[in-house]
Design an enzyme around this catalytic site. Structure first.
Site, PDB file in Angstrom:
ATOM      1  N   HIS A  68       0.869  -1.177   0.000  1.00 15.58           N
ATOM      2  CA  HIS A  68       0.000   0.000   0.000  1.00 15.58           C
ATOM      3  C   HIS A  68       0.908   1.231   0.000  1.00 15.58           C
ATOM      4  CE1 HIS A  68      -3.767  -2.222   0.497  1.00 15.58           C
ATOM      5  NE2 HIS A  68      -2.977  -3.114   1.081  1.00 15.58           N
ATOM      6  N   GLY A 106      -4.964   1.375   5.428  1.00 15.85           N
ATOM      7  CA  GLY A 106      -5.625   1.581   6.712  1.00 15.85           C
ATOM      8  C   GLY A 106      -6.893   2.397   6.607  1.00 15.85           C
ATOM      9  N   ASP A 122       2.187  -6.874   1.941  1.00 16.12           N
ATOM     10  CA  ASP A 122       1.075  -6.029   2.416  1.00 16.12           C
ATOM     11  C   ASP A 122       1.638  -4.797   3.129  1.00 16.12           C
ATOM     12  OD1 ASP A 122      -1.570  -5.346   2.510  1.00 16.12           O
ATOM     13  OD2 ASP A 122      -2.183  -6.917   3.897  1.00 16.12           O
TER      14      ASP A 122
HETATM   15 ZN    ZN Z   1      -5.712  -7.188   1.386  1.00 11.26          ZN
END
Ligand code: ZN
Length: 389
Positions: free
Chosen positions: A64, A69, A284
């Site tokens: 990300h 979040g 991730d």
């Molecule tokens: Zn995911």
């Protein structure tokens, strides 16, 4: 412009043995057992590695990069990731995704962040869309984004079997997969749909159906987080037999339960006789790692980091997997899935993305596109707004 690495133990990731590597600009110009003779007039920076292992730069296929979040309010939005959060972990290529928060984060900001990381020396791409349908896109369609935007190589992470998903129907999933597949054909890009798999009991049922009922090649359907719980991992092992690439998440310590580590998931894949060249591991990074109770209330929160990738490499080798084999899910397998033909392997003509490991298999030096980012465990190149503390 010229860098010569001598006395290197070369893992391409296949073990090639002791030799030297010549880097010219952003490319590997020579790799082999000979010491290339270079004209005295050439300025060459020579590094004797004393037998240290040199491996391909890691490819993180799920991060990300804009920060993820947002599950516990606006203040829980993770900030964008800095250059050295990747390079310090030996990651030289990254694929950015949007997740739960594909509303306050947009494809525009994701593409721009991708360009920013490229300017700083990393190799970076991204997927269009996010968890939800209708998808966030820049041109108005996933097909348009993949065809017209250089960094966009597929769709993701589209959520399935998760209370945060749009609860998409099979037809909606097939429509999106067809867009990505056709755009991939038009461009030579990956053209995959990278599916976020949640904890829901339906697991991979929909992907099983999608593969059985459509003409779309199985490789287009690419589930991730498959090691988050045991039933999902077992379904993933079954799904892999159709020819899918399966992605496991390298969860940080304290966030593995009730699943299994990416390293253990790899071993189970191998023992089940699945094609291990179709198994990949991503971090991730920058994403939140929430856990929810049965009412959908958040019970735990954390943030993913790319460092879990080299940690997983160490774990795999500790479990008895030879280094050349342990590298594949973090390098060449990812390059094959994403059709990054100049990445993931050390060979003449490939991009000069490489990592020199220390005696404990830790990341010692990192070169991305021919430039040093880490030297002797120190970060030597930082993003524009990174603190030097
Ligand atoms: Zn995911």
């Amino acid at each position: 412009m010229l860098t010569l690495l001598t006395n290197a133990e070369i893992f391409a990731p296949d073990l090639l043995g002791s030799g030297s590597i010549l880097i010219a600009g952003e490319k590997i110009a020579y790799l082999g057992t000979e010491l290339p003779a270079l004209q005295a007039a050439l300025e060459v920076s020579v590094h004797d590695l004393g037998g240290a292992p040199v491996v391909p730069g890691l490819i993180d296929g799920h991060a990300h990069i804009t920060g993820g979040g947002g599950e516990t309010g606006a203040s829980s939005r993770v900030p964008p990731l800095h250059l050295s959060s990747f390079t310090s972990a030996g990651v030289t290529s990254v694929v950015g995704v949007l997740g739960t928060d594909d509303l306050t984060r947009s494809t525009e900001s994701l593409v721009t962040q991708t360009y920013g990381l490229r300017e700083e020396g990393l190799s970076a791409w991204c997927h269009t869309g996010g968890y939800h349908i209708p998808m966030t896109t820049l041109t108005g369609s996933a097909r348009g984004d993949i065809v017209f935007l250089d960094p966009v190589i597929g769709v993701g992470e589209l959520a399935l079997s998760d209370h945060r998903s749009s609860q998409p129907t099979l037809n909606e999933v097939l429509r999106i997969a067809s867009e990505s597949h056709v755009a991939g054909l038009m461009t030579g890009k990956a053209g995959i749909v990278h599916f976020h798999m949640g904890d829901g009991p339906r697991g991979l049922e929909m992907l099983e159906q999608a593969i059985k009922t459509s003409e779309i090649p199985a490789r287009v359907f690419n589930p991730t987080h498959v090691n988050r719980n045991r039933p999902l991992l077992e379904q993933a092992i079954a799904l892999a037999r159709h020819g899918c690439f399966i992605d496991a998440t390298a969860f940080p310590d304290g966030h593995i339960d009730p699943g299994v580590s990416a390293a253990d998931a790899y071993l189970e894949f191998r023992e089940a006789g699945c094609r291990i060249d179709r198994f990949t591991i991503s971090s991730d990074g920058g994403g939140c790692l929430p856990a929810f109770d049965s009412d959908g209330r958040l019970t735990r929160f954390g943030v993913g980091v790319s460092q879990t990738l080299p940690d997983t490499l160490t774990e795999l080798v500790g479990l008895g997997v030879p280094l050349e084999e342990a590298l594949a899910p973090l390098t060449c397998n990812v390059a094959d899935l994403l059709k990054l033909h100049h990445k993931g392997r050390l060979a003449v003509g490939m991009d000069a993305d490489l990592v020199i490991l220390d005696g404990d298999l830790g990341v010692r030096d990192v070169m991305a596109r021919g430039k040093w980012h880490m030297q002797d465990h120190q970060t030597v190149r930082r993003g524009m707004y990174e603190s030097t503390k």
